[in-house]
Design a protein around this motif. Structure first.
Motif, short mmCIF file in Angstrom:
data_model
loop_
_atom_site.label_atom_id
_atom_site.label_comp_id
_atom_site.label_asym_id
_atom_site.label_seq_id
_atom_site.Cartn_x
_atom_site.Cartn_y
_atom_site.Cartn_z
N VAL A 101 0.85 -1.19 0.00
CA VAL A 101 0.00 0.00 0.00
C VAL A 101 0.89 1.24 0.00
O VAL A 101 1.96 1.26 0.61
N GLY A 102 0.44 2.28 -0.72
CA GLY A 102 1.12 3.56 -0.66
C GLY A 102 2.34 3.69 -1.54
O GLY A 102 3.21 4.52 -1.26
N ALA A 103 2.43 2.91 -2.63
CA ALA A 103 3.55 3.05 -3.56
C ALA A 103 3.55 4.44 -4.18
O ALA A 103 2.52 5.12 -4.25
N ASP A 104 4.70 4.86 -4.66
CA ASP A 104 4.77 6.17 -5.31
C ASP A 104 4.07 6.17 -6.66
O ASP A 104 3.53 7.20 -7.07
N LEU A 105 4.06 5.03 -7.33
CA LEU A 105 3.49 4.94 -8.67
C LEU A 105 2.91 3.55 -8.88
O LEU A 105 3.51 2.56 -8.47
N ALA A 106 1.74 3.48 -9.52
CA ALA A 106 1.18 2.20 -9.96
C ALA A 106 0.75 2.38 -11.41
O ALA A 106 0.08 3.35 -11.75
N LEU A 107 1.16 1.44 -12.26
CA LEU A 107 0.88 1.53 -13.70
C LEU A 107 0.30 0.21 -14.16
O LEU A 107 0.88 -0.85 -13.95
N GLY A 108 -0.87 0.27 -14.81
CA GLY A 108 -1.50 -0.92 -15.33
C GLY A 108 -1.82 -0.77 -16.80
O GLY A 108 -2.31 0.29 -17.24
N HIS A 109 -1.56 -1.81 -17.59
CA HIS A 109 -1.83 -1.80 -19.03
C HIS A 109 -3.00 -2.72 -19.35
O HIS A 109 -3.06 -3.85 -18.87
N SER A 110 -3.96 -2.25 -20.13
CA SER A 110 -5.05 -3.05 -20.66
C SER A 110 -5.84 -3.70 -19.52
O SER A 110 -6.39 -3.02 -18.67
N LEU A 111 -5.89 -5.05 -19.47
CA LEU A 111 -6.54 -5.71 -18.35
C LEU A 111 -5.91 -5.29 -17.03
O LEU A 111 -6.60 -5.16 -16.01
N GLY A 112 -4.61 -5.06 -17.03
CA GLY A 112 -3.94 -4.58 -15.82
C GLY A 112 -4.44 -3.21 -15.40
O GLY A 112 -4.50 -2.90 -14.21
N GLY A 113 -4.81 -2.38 -16.37
CA GLY A 113 -5.41 -1.09 -16.05
C GLY A 113 -6.77 -1.24 -15.41
O GLY A 113 -7.12 -0.52 -14.47
N LEU A 114 -7.56 -2.19 -15.93
CA LEU A 114 -8.86 -2.48 -15.33
C LEU A 114 -8.69 -2.98 -13.89
O LEU A 114 -9.34 -2.48 -12.96
N ALA A 115 -7.80 -3.95 -13.70
CA ALA A 115 -7.58 -4.50 -12.36
C ALA A 115 -7.08 -3.43 -11.40
O ALA A 115 -7.55 -3.33 -10.26
N LEU A 116 -6.15 -2.60 -11.86
CA LEU A 116 -5.63 -1.54 -11.00
C LEU A 116 -6.72 -0.56 -10.61
O LEU A 116 -6.80 -0.13 -9.45
N SER A 117 -7.58 -0.21 -11.55
CA SER A 117 -8.64 0.77 -11.22
C SER A 117 -9.60 0.23 -10.18
O SER A 117 -10.19 1.02 -9.42
N LEU A 118 -9.77 -1.09 -10.12
CA LEU A 118 -10.65 -1.70 -9.12
C LEU A 118 -9.95 -1.90 -7.77
O LEU A 118 -10.62 -2.18 -6.77
N ALA A 119 -8.63 -1.76 -7.77
CA ALA A 119 -7.87 -1.94 -6.54
C ALA A 119 -7.26 -0.65 -6.01
O ALA A 119 -6.77 -0.61 -4.89
N VAL A 120 -7.31 0.42 -6.81
CA VAL A 120 -6.53 1.61 -6.49
C VAL A 120 -6.97 2.27 -5.19
O VAL A 120 -6.14 2.83 -4.46
N ASP A 121 -8.26 2.18 -4.87
CA ASP A 121 -8.71 2.80 -3.62
C ASP A 121 -8.21 2.06 -2.40
O ASP A 121 -8.17 2.62 -1.29
N ARG A 122 -7.78 0.81 -2.58
CA ARG A 122 -7.21 0.05 -1.47
C ARG A 122 -5.68 0.09 -1.47
O ARG A 122 -5.05 0.11 -0.41
N LEU A 123 -5.08 0.15 -2.65
CA LEU A 123 -3.62 0.23 -2.73
C LEU A 123 -3.11 1.65 -2.45
O LEU A 123 -1.99 1.83 -1.98
N ARG A 124 -3.91 2.66 -2.78
CA ARG A 124 -3.61 4.06 -2.51
C ARG A 124 -2.20 4.47 -2.93
O ARG A 124 -1.43 5.04 -2.14
N PRO A 125 -1.82 4.23 -4.17
CA PRO A 125 -0.54 4.79 -4.64
C PRO A 125 -0.63 6.31 -4.70
O PRO A 125 -1.72 6.88 -4.77
N LEU A 126 0.52 6.96 -4.70
CA LEU A 126 0.51 8.42 -4.81
C LEU A 126 0.04 8.87 -6.19
O LEU A 126 -0.59 9.92 -6.33
N ARG A 127 0.36 8.06 -7.22
CA ARG A 127 -0.06 8.36 -8.58
C ARG A 127 -0.41 7.05 -9.28
O ARG A 127 0.23 6.02 -9.03
N ALA A 128 -1.39 7.10 -10.17
CA ALA A 128 -1.77 5.92 -10.95
C ALA A 128 -1.73 6.27 -12.43
O ALA A 128 -2.11 7.38 -12.84
N VAL A 129 -1.26 5.32 -13.23
CA VAL A 129 -1.22 5.47 -14.69
C VAL A 129 -1.94 4.28 -15.30
O VAL A 129 -1.65 3.13 -14.97
#
Length: 231
Positions: A73-101
């Protein structure tokens, strides 16, 4: 589910990478070291059903929950591509990175009224190296070899995670953290109206000119330039 991970670098900042369907963490062969060179400790996952991670049930929620089970939790950056972008968007409120791409994220089908054909994706497991190289003329030979290897290790049953339904309704209504959306040129997943709506709701949206869906393999330099100010 705990996922297999791959790491680069030992920097003070942290970056998380999440690949798309049919791929795995090896796809980041240039991105991981590039971020490490900028002072990040980079952690890339193999999504369930991909690479060296376990198999199981497949759904957007499962993919997202696995990220939460595996990544800090709380990474400086999280980056997800394609399906990874979908998965990240569903997890981002729990992972709480400083920035998401979100790199050409799979939030919508090209035609939201038409169901995705899982057989089309599943049949991709058997494509030849020659077909991959011909279909992706801008890829380096090493990327073609990695694609062959990742397809061999991919569970094609992940193709059925939508049960024949259209991919729709997954685009976030607002960014949970400061967020960039990178688009192919053109993007078949995020159209002009979608991009305008994302901008209006607080996302920054940038296009990598001339790049296809796998932005970082079509134009690595353009992909990295698109991250200016975010990494």
């Amino acid at each position: 589910m705990r996922l297999h991970t791959r790491e680069w670098g030992t920097g003070d900042r942290s970056a998380l990478l999440v690949h798309g369907i049919m791929s795995d963490s090896r796809t980041w062969r240039l991105v991981g070291p590039a971020l490490a060179g900028r002072g990040y400790r980079v952690v890339a996952v193999d999504l369930r059903g991909h690479g060296r991670s376990p198999r199981g049930e497949y759904s957007p929620r499962h993919f997202a929950d696995d990220l939460v089970d595996t990544l800090p939790v709380g990474a400086d950056l999280a980056l997800g591509h394609s399906l990874g972008g979908l998965a990240l968007s569903l997890a981002v409120d729990r992972l709480r990175p400083l920035r998401a791409v979100y790199a050409d994220p799979a939030w919508e089908s090209p035609d939201p009224e038409q169901a995705l054909d899982p057989e089309m994706f599943a049949s991709g497991k058997n494509v030849t190296r020659e077909h991959i190289a011909r279909s992706n003329p801008r890829w380096a030979a090493e990327d073609v070899d990695i694609e062959v290897a990742t397809l061999a290790d991919w569970d094609a049953d992940t193709s059925y995670f939508l049960d024949g339904r259209p991919l729709t309704g997954y685009a976030p209504t607002r960014p949970a953290v400061p967020s960039l959306v990178q688009l192919a040129d053109p993007s078949h997943l995020v159209g002009a109206d979608d991009a305008a709506r994302l901008r209006a709701s607080g996302f920054e949206v940038r296009t990598v000119p001339g790049a296809g869906h796998t932005l970082y393999r079509d134009d690595f330099d353009g992909f990295m330039k698109s991250l200016d100010g975010w990494i």
